[in-house]
Design an enzyme around this catalytic site. Structure first.
Site, mmCIF file in Angstrom:
data_model
loop_
_atom_site.group_PDB
_atom_site.id
_atom_site.type_symbol
_atom_site.label_atom_id
_atom_site.label_comp_id
_atom_site.label_asym_id
_atom_site.label_seq_id
_atom_site.Cartn_x
_atom_site.Cartn_y
_atom_site.Cartn_z
ATOM 1 N N ASN A 226 -10.965 -2.768 -4.696
ATOM 2 C CA ASN A 226 -10.236 -1.864 -5.607
ATOM 3 C C ASN A 226 -10.917 -1.762 -6.972
ATOM 4 O OD1 ASN A 226 -6.930 -2.856 -4.422
ATOM 5 N ND2 ASN A 226 -8.179 -1.117 -3.787
ATOM 6 N N ASP B 182 0.832 -1.209 0.000
ATOM 7 C CA ASP B 182 0.000 0.000 0.000
ATOM 8 C C ASP B 182 0.866 1.259 0.000
ATOM 9 O OD1 ASP B 182 -2.383 1.380 -0.046
ATOM 10 O OD2 ASP B 182 -2.659 1.330 2.126
HETATM 11 C C1 IPE Z 1 -5.213 -2.692 0.050
HETATM 12 O O1 IPE Z 1 -4.942 -1.330 -0.134
HETATM 13 C C2 IPE Z 1 -5.233 -3.400 -1.271
HETATM 14 C C3 IPE Z 1 -3.929 -3.547 -1.931
HETATM 15 C C4 IPE Z 1 -2.784 -3.145 -1.461
HETATM 16 C C5 IPE Z 1 -3.954 -4.213 -3.203
HETATM 17 P P1 IPE Z 1 -6.132 -0.260 -0.218
HETATM 18 O O2 IPE Z 1 -5.483 1.061 -0.376
HETATM 19 O O3 IPE Z 1 -7.124 -0.656 -1.214
HETATM 20 O O4 IPE Z 1 -6.790 -0.414 1.221
HETATM 21 P P2 IPE Z 1 -7.734 0.569 2.036
HETATM 22 O O5 IPE Z 1 -8.825 1.012 1.092
HETATM 23 O O6 IPE Z 1 -6.896 1.721 2.486
HETATM 24 O O7 IPE Z 1 -8.218 -0.241 3.185
HETATM 25 C C1 IPE Z 2 -1.791 0.134 -3.276
HETATM 26 O O1 IPE Z 2 -1.525 1.489 -3.354
HETATM 27 C C2 IPE Z 2 -1.934 -0.493 -4.633
HETATM 28 C C3 IPE Z 2 -3.332 -0.809 -4.991
HETATM 29 C C4 IPE Z 2 -4.346 -0.799 -4.160
HETATM 30 C C5 IPE Z 2 -3.604 -1.136 -6.378
HETATM 31 P P1 IPE Z 2 -2.708 2.553 -3.352
HETATM 32 O O2 IPE Z 2 -3.133 2.774 -4.740
HETATM 33 O O3 IPE Z 2 -3.786 2.154 -2.415
HETATM 34 O O4 IPE Z 2 -1.955 3.831 -2.796
HETATM 35 P P2 IPE Z 2 -2.485 4.867 -1.732
HETATM 36 O O5 IPE Z 2 -2.926 4.093 -0.537
HETATM 37 O O6 IPE Z 2 -3.609 5.592 -2.383
HETATM 38 O O7 IPE Z 2 -1.306 5.735 -1.447
HETATM 39 MG MG MG Z 3 -4.118 2.446 -0.445
#
Ligand code: IPE
Ligand code: IPE
Ligand code: MG
Length: 228
Positions: free
Chosen positions: A63, A15
């Site tokens: 996602n 993340d």
């Molecule tokens: C979790 O990250 C999913 C992945 C890293 C693929 P998210 O950014 O989607 O999680 P939340 O929404 O902050 O819980």
């Molecule tokens: C995790 O990074 C990757 C995916 C969920 C695809 P994020 O896209 O959630 O990045 P932040 O949390 O917005 O920084």
């Molecule tokens: Mg994220």
């Protein structure tokens, strides 16, 4: 490191890609690109350490509600990096496995992933597991429905065989980068006794050395599994 102190299976919630890019005034896609490159290097490093399974949370079921252009950007990254890097993995006797539902992904991306899994070497020393359109709740529901179709009561081992993670030992260590202290629907059934490690480091900045720190912290944990 002593073998017993090394996690056999590490789960990685990658993340912070979006914030990494925003901090640099770049579009979110740049963060995903940097994250993908970091993940590929980290997988090689995990194999070199002697870890057996690395599960990378690449896309959650939730996602899929993100804007279409962000999702399209992620799929394009797969088209760009997947096939090439899978060949490098195979050469190192590493396998690829996918957990999650591929039906909702673009067909060509789904095919890339399925082929990556299917063409993996037998008896691999290391397996890189992509959690894609993966969510624990969907995984458990799917397993329950399969069990109902069978019409028999199942024991824990038989139930585990109906999960996407069939044949894979439970994660010993789950690492989450990006500062949030939650699992976000990642391996919640399998994580019943996982050691959890959270870091504020945004995923593209999560170096091999930082991964080593998590693994070494894991080595100091006392896993009692309910015993004394
Ligand atoms: C979790 O990250 C999913 C992945 C890293 C693929 P998210 O950014 O989607 O999680 P939340 O929404 O902050 O819980
Ligand atoms: C995790 O990074 C990757 C995916 C969920 C695809 P994020 O896209 O959630 O990045 P932040 O949390 O917005 O920084
Ligand atoms: Mg994220």
């Amino acid at each position: 490191m002593q073998e017993s102190k090394l996690p056999r299976h590490v789960g990685l919630i990658m993340d912070g890609n979006g914030r990494w890019a925003a901090k640099r005034g770049l579009p979110r896609s740049f963060g995903h690109n940097a994250g993908m490159k970091r993940m590929i290097k980290l997988a090689g490093h995990a194999q070199n350490l002697g870890i057996r399974y690395l599960t990378v949370y690449t896309l959650s079921t939730e996602n899929l509600t993100r804007p279409k252009e962000e999702l399209d950007g992620l799929y394009t990254l797969f088209r760009k990096y997947f096939a090439k890097n899978v060949k490098t993995l195979y050469k190192k006797n590493a396998a690829v496995k996918v957990i999650g539902s591929l039906d909702e992904l673009p067909q060509d991306v789904a095919r890339l992933l399925r082929d990556g899994e299917k063409n993996s070497p037998e008896g691999a020393a290391f397996t890189l597991i992509f959690a894609i359109n993966y969510g624990s709740r969907a995984e458990i529901l799917r397993a329950v429905n399969l069990a109902v179709e069978r019409g028999e009561k199942l024991g824990a081992e038989e139930f585990a065989r109906l999960l996407y993670t069939n044949g894979v030992s439970d994660p010993d260590l789950i690492i989450r980068t990006g500062g949030e202290i939650r699992l976000s629907n990642f391996l919640t059934y399998q994580a019943a006794y996982s050691e959890l490690y959270f870091t504020d480091v945004l995923f593209p900045d999560f170096t091999d050395a930082k991964f080593d720190r998590a693994v070494s912290e894991y080595g100091k944990r006392d896993r009692r599994f309910g015993n004394i």
